[in-house]
Design an enzyme around this catalytic site. Structure first.
Site, mmCIF file in Angstrom:
data_model
loop_
_atom_site.group_PDB
_atom_site.id
_atom_site.type_symbol
_atom_site.label_atom_id
_atom_site.label_comp_id
_atom_site.label_asym_id
_atom_site.label_seq_id
_atom_site.Cartn_x
_atom_site.Cartn_y
_atom_site.Cartn_z
ATOM 1 N N HIS A 122 38.202 41.365 66.367
ATOM 2 C CA HIS A 122 39.565 41.853 66.148
ATOM 3 C C HIS A 122 39.632 43.230 66.804
ATOM 4 C CE1 HIS A 122 39.979 38.679 63.269
ATOM 5 N NE2 HIS A 122 41.039 39.172 62.668
ATOM 6 N N GLU A 125 44.746 45.437 66.726
ATOM 7 C CA GLU A 125 45.721 44.815 65.823
ATOM 8 C C GLU A 125 46.381 45.954 65.046
ATOM 9 O OE1 GLU A 125 43.975 42.626 62.595
ATOM 10 O OE2 GLU A 125 45.850 41.713 61.973
ATOM 11 N N ASP A 203 46.473 32.904 60.971
ATOM 12 C CA ASP A 203 45.475 33.886 60.547
ATOM 13 C C ASP A 203 45.475 33.840 59.029
ATOM 14 O OD1 ASP A 203 43.808 36.047 60.387
ATOM 15 O OD2 ASP A 203 45.241 37.524 61.109
ATOM 16 N N ASP A 204 44.416 33.312 58.427
ATOM 17 C CA ASP A 204 44.441 33.091 56.986
ATOM 18 C C ASP A 204 45.763 32.422 56.596
ATOM 19 O OD1 ASP A 204 41.968 34.171 56.630
ATOM 20 O OD2 ASP A 204 42.660 36.086 55.850
HETATM 21 ZN ZN LIG Z 1 42.729 38.326 61.622
#
Ligand SMILES: [Zn+2]
Length: 263
Positions: A122, A125, A203-204
């Site tokens: 990641h 972000e 994402d989740d």
């Molecule tokens: Zn993520």
């Protein structure tokens, strides 16, 4: 439990016509509270295999290190993962980004690469564009998770295009986690139009506002995406995957056929 969670996820995405998944798991979230590594991975793996057999969903598995914890703890996790090395395709880096730059994990990423794992992280972000550079230059990642901030730096944009580095964008997650205030603020169209390999992901999904189709649908609706843009996003999703070239070609052909059959 890990089997049930993974199986529930797979049946849901199957209903949305997903044919390939690259799923992340965070073993440290569970080992920290006393759940053994093998319990976590055995459950996930069993469900993924069942999904492959019964739902025809191919998969890759990515183990993420939690970046708010130390590199030493990431090394412990790597050690625990080695007996299951053949089940894990790559390693990643997630959790709270700001204040936990990629450079904190240089050694464990280098060690992970030596064990043959593919590398993602990641970056950019919630953190700054510099974190994307760090992830590329220091961690040597193959693909950037999120990477929303890439447009802050034209040199980086050039590099992403030239090296064909994909971004796994997650629009609804960005909204849920307040990376953006409203969908209209998302830069996915600009990223795509600049020629960067943008992909749409969940994402989740159970927590962050939607699975694959909700992410496509909301993005398409808000930006009034053209057929060509949607086609490009779908193709990119396979291009950016870790499938073999033959598998990619097969899926991309299906996507193209689907689109050309639409009036
Ligand atoms: Zn993520």
């Amino acid at each position: 439990m890990f089997f049930d969670l993974t199986w529930a996820y797979l049946t849901k995405v199957h209903s949305q016509n997903v044919v390939h998944v690259e799923v992340f798991f965070d073993p440290q979230t569970h080992t920290e509270r006393g759940v053994a590594f093998d319990v976590v991975i055995n459950g996930i793996k069993k469900a993924l295999e069942k999904g492959k057999e019964e739902l025809n969903i191919s998969y890759k598995l990515i183990m993420s290190y939690l970046r708010h914890l130390s590199e030493e703890e990431a090394f412990k996790t790597l050690e625990e993962a080695l007996p299951f090395k053949d089940w894990i395709d790559g390693v990643g880096l997630d959790s709270s980004e700001v204040g936990n730059p990629p450079s904190k994990f240089i050694n464990v990423f280098e060690a992970s690469a030596k064990h043959g794992f593919k590398l993602v992280a990641h970056a950019g972000e919630e953190g700054p564009v510099e974190y994307i550079w760090e992830a590329l230059d220091h961690l040597k990642i193959d693909r950037i998770d999120h990477g929303n901030r890439c447009l802050d730096d034209d040199t980086l944009v050039q590099k992403l295009i030239e090296d064909n580095i994909a971004l796994t964008l997650c629009p609804l997650s960005n909204l849920e986690l307040k990376v953006i205030q409203k969908m209209e603020d998302h830069n996915i169209v600009e990223i795509l139009d600049r020629g960067i390999m943008a992909t749409i992901n969940s994402d989740d999904p159970a927590y962050f506002g939607g699975y694959m189709n909700e992410n496509y649908y909301e993005t398409a609706k808000v930006f009034n995406l053209s057929k060509d843009q949607l086609l490009q996003l779908a193709i990119n999703g396979f291009e950016a995957s870790w499938l073999s070239p033959e598998e990619k070609d097969k899926h991309i052909l299906n996507v193209k056929n689907y689109f050309s059959a639409l009036n």
